[in-house]
Design an enzyme around this catalytic site. Structure first.
Site, mmCIF file in Angstrom:
data_model
loop_
_atom_site.group_PDB
_atom_site.id
_atom_site.type_symbol
_atom_site.label_atom_id
_atom_site.label_comp_id
_atom_site.label_asym_id
_atom_site.label_seq_id
_atom_site.Cartn_x
_atom_site.Cartn_y
_atom_site.Cartn_z
ATOM 1 N N GLU A 180 0.391 3.545 1.829
ATOM 2 C CA GLU A 180 0.531 3.960 3.234
ATOM 3 C C GLU A 180 1.927 3.671 3.781
ATOM 4 O OE1 GLU A 180 -1.540 5.345 5.859
ATOM 5 O OE2 GLU A 180 -2.672 6.111 4.168
ATOM 6 N N TYR A 185 -1.364 0.753 10.469
ATOM 7 C CA TYR A 185 -1.599 0.003 9.224
ATOM 8 C C TYR A 185 -0.398 0.151 8.279
ATOM 9 C CZ TYR A 185 -3.439 -0.976 4.574
ATOM 10 O OH TYR A 185 -3.603 -1.457 3.302
ATOM 11 N N SER A 217 0.828 -1.223 0.000
ATOM 12 C CA SER A 217 0.000 0.000 0.000
ATOM 13 C C SER A 217 0.852 1.258 0.000
ATOM 14 C CB SER A 217 -0.869 -0.018 1.260
ATOM 15 O OG SER A 217 -1.352 1.273 1.544
HETATM 16 O O1 G4F Z 1 -11.109 6.146 2.288
HETATM 17 P P1 G4F Z 1 -10.099 6.180 3.351
HETATM 18 O O2 G4F Z 1 -10.468 5.514 4.630
HETATM 19 O O3 G4F Z 1 -8.777 5.558 2.715
HETATM 20 P P2 G4F Z 1 -7.233 5.535 3.175
HETATM 21 O O4 G4F Z 1 -7.079 5.833 4.609
HETATM 22 O O5 G4F Z 1 -6.467 6.405 2.235
HETATM 23 O O6 G4F Z 1 -6.839 4.009 2.962
HETATM 24 C C1 G4F Z 1 -7.180 3.267 1.781
HETATM 25 O O7 G4F Z 1 -6.188 3.409 0.798
HETATM 26 C C2 G4F Z 1 -4.894 2.898 1.163
HETATM 27 C C3 G4F Z 1 -3.933 3.122 0.011
HETATM 28 O O8 G4F Z 1 -4.264 2.346 -1.077
HETATM 29 C C4 G4F Z 1 -5.011 1.412 1.506
HETATM 30 F F1 G4F Z 1 -3.819 0.923 1.862
HETATM 31 C C5 G4F Z 1 -6.004 1.228 2.637
HETATM 32 O O9 G4F Z 1 -6.173 -0.157 2.902
HETATM 33 C C6 G4F Z 1 -7.345 1.818 2.202
HETATM 34 O O10 G4F Z 1 -7.835 1.074 1.109
HETATM 35 O O11 G4F Z 1 -9.695 7.692 3.689
HETATM 36 C C7 G4F Z 1 -9.279 8.590 2.719
HETATM 37 C C8 G4F Z 1 -9.187 9.990 3.294
HETATM 38 C C9 G4F Z 1 -8.345 10.109 4.564
HETATM 39 O O12 G4F Z 1 -7.589 11.306 4.492
HETATM 40 C C10 G4F Z 1 -9.365 10.247 5.688
HETATM 41 O O13 G4F Z 1 -8.897 10.941 6.845
HETATM 42 O O14 G4F Z 1 -10.491 10.424 3.686
HETATM 43 C C11 G4F Z 1 -10.423 11.064 4.961
HETATM 44 N N1 G4F Z 1 -11.739 11.034 5.567
HETATM 45 C C12 G4F Z 1 -12.461 12.135 5.913
HETATM 46 N N2 G4F Z 1 -13.635 11.782 6.468
HETATM 47 C C13 G4F Z 1 -12.454 9.936 5.899
HETATM 48 C C14 G4F Z 1 -13.650 10.406 6.454
HETATM 49 N N3 G4F Z 1 -12.195 8.616 5.747
HETATM 50 C C15 G4F Z 1 -13.140 7.737 6.167
HETATM 51 N N4 G4F Z 1 -12.906 6.401 6.002
HETATM 52 N N5 G4F Z 1 -14.329 8.157 6.730
HETATM 53 C C16 G4F Z 1 -14.649 9.487 6.903
HETATM 54 O O15 G4F Z 1 -15.690 9.846 7.404
#
Ligand code: G4F
Length: 334
Positions: A132, A154, A130
């Protein structure tokens, strides 16, 4: 008939990869966790097809913390290719449950590598690494040579697993590859990831089923692509003559607010009255400038993402609208 085993077959990527491999004439085996609630919804269309399930698609109960079962399955199936996609994949949640995240994502990968090392005919391994792992990187865009600097449990677990895959390739000669995957989304994305959450809410608000959308940081930026492009990348990685690591990314950064604007625009809604901030969704640490350079994959694998950011978000939102419209028209209890 080539034979593949997929860990995490029930997930977004696992289900698309299963379809791709079946289309290409593979016999596909999947590892599923034994949990009390059945979660097979992304595979139901294949599971319920008697021409496929039990003929060319097989599911096996097993878990990454159960090496005896893992070994038994690998010895029995003798796959040519092993796609390792399983693990706790929610970054925000990894701050809440760091030990089990590392147990599954880091140690689970090491256990698979240890089993592979003992097999007479080890399969080719694709590990879903990832972006990450780069956390707060020294440079942008990142490539295969960028040093790891994770900022979440993670990311740290993935960094460990990624490095172990390289070590086992170099030390024991395994055909083991890391695909360093940037964010990839689709209508099958889990509902607690931000793109799906936003697309769902925009559609639900349009239909009058929901009134608001609670989000954390709207300024967070990611390199978002289409999961269907990324499973093609997984397969291409294992068809390459040499085991190598590849970055898979679009090279384009968009903010969470861009996702909101695109989804609400697709529904012909102004987003501002509906979107509220909620501190519960703000993470203790956020990565910065995670954007990938996929030049190596383009050159050696002829891989390129096919779907644009706005196409993807619009497709996800429109599908959510159709899904919700069907559900909400059903009588209660139907
Ligand atoms: O959709 P996210 O949870 O994805 P994140 O953290 O980038 O992780 C995903 O991508 C990675 C890279 O490929 C993978 F390794 C991992 O397994 C996963 O698939 O969050 C994206 C962004 C972040 O900045 C988070 O802080 O959205 C922001 N965010 C804002 N509000 C939120 C929210 N994320 C989530 N999940 N929920 C919210 O309410």
């Amino acid at each position: 008939m080539p034979r593949a085993l997929i860990t995490g077959i029930n997930g977004q990527d696992g289900s698309y990869l299963t379809e791709l491999l079946l289309d290409r004439g593979y016999e596909v085996h999947g590892l599923v966790r034994r949990v009390s609630t059945l979660n097979r919804s992304r595979l139901d269309h294949l599971y319920n097809n008697p021409q496929i399930y039990g003929q060319r698609l097989f599911l096996h109960y097993g878990d990454l913390d159960d090496p005896t079962t893992l070994r038994r399955i690998l010895v029995k199936i003798e796959p040519d290719e092993l796609y390792h996609l399983a693990g706790q994949s929610h970054v925000g949640l990894s701050f809440e449950i760091p030990e089990s995240t590392c147990e599954m994502t880091a140690m689970g990968t090491l256990r698979l590598l240890e089993i592979m090392r003992d097999l007479n005919r080890p399969p080719k391994l694709f590990h879903a690494a990832s972006s990450e792992i780069f956390g707060r990187p020294e440079k942008s865009p990142q490539d295969e040579l960028t040093p790891f600097a994770p900022v979440s449990p993670y990311g740290c677990a993935k960094a460990f697993a990624t490095r172990m895959v390289t070590i086992y390739r170099e030390t024991y000669g395994l055909f083991a590859c890391n695909g360093i995957m940037y964010n990839h989304e689709s209508p099958r994305r889990g509902e607690n990831f931000v793109t799906r959450k936003i697309c769902h809410a925009a559609a639900a608000i349009k239909l009058g089923l929901e009134k608001e959308l609670m989000l954390g940081d709207l300024t967070g930026r990611r390199d978002w692509g289409d999961a269907r492009d990324y499973v093609r990348a997984m397969w291409l990685t294992l068809q390459h003559s040499v085991a190598e690591d590849f970055v898979f990314a679009t090279g384009q950064l968009h903010s969470v607010q861009d996702v909101v604007e695109t989804a609400f625009k697709t529904m012909q809604l102004d987003w501002q009255p509906y979107v509220k901030r909620d501190a519960r969704f703000i993470r203790p640490a956020e990565p910065l400038q995670l954007v990938g350079n996929a030049a190596k994959a383009r050159l050696l694998l002829n891989w390129e993402p096919k779907t644009s950011f706005s196409q993807l978000i619009s497709e996800m939102t429109n599908l959510e609208l159709s899904r919700l419209a069907v559900q909400s028209s059903k009588p209660v209890g139907a």
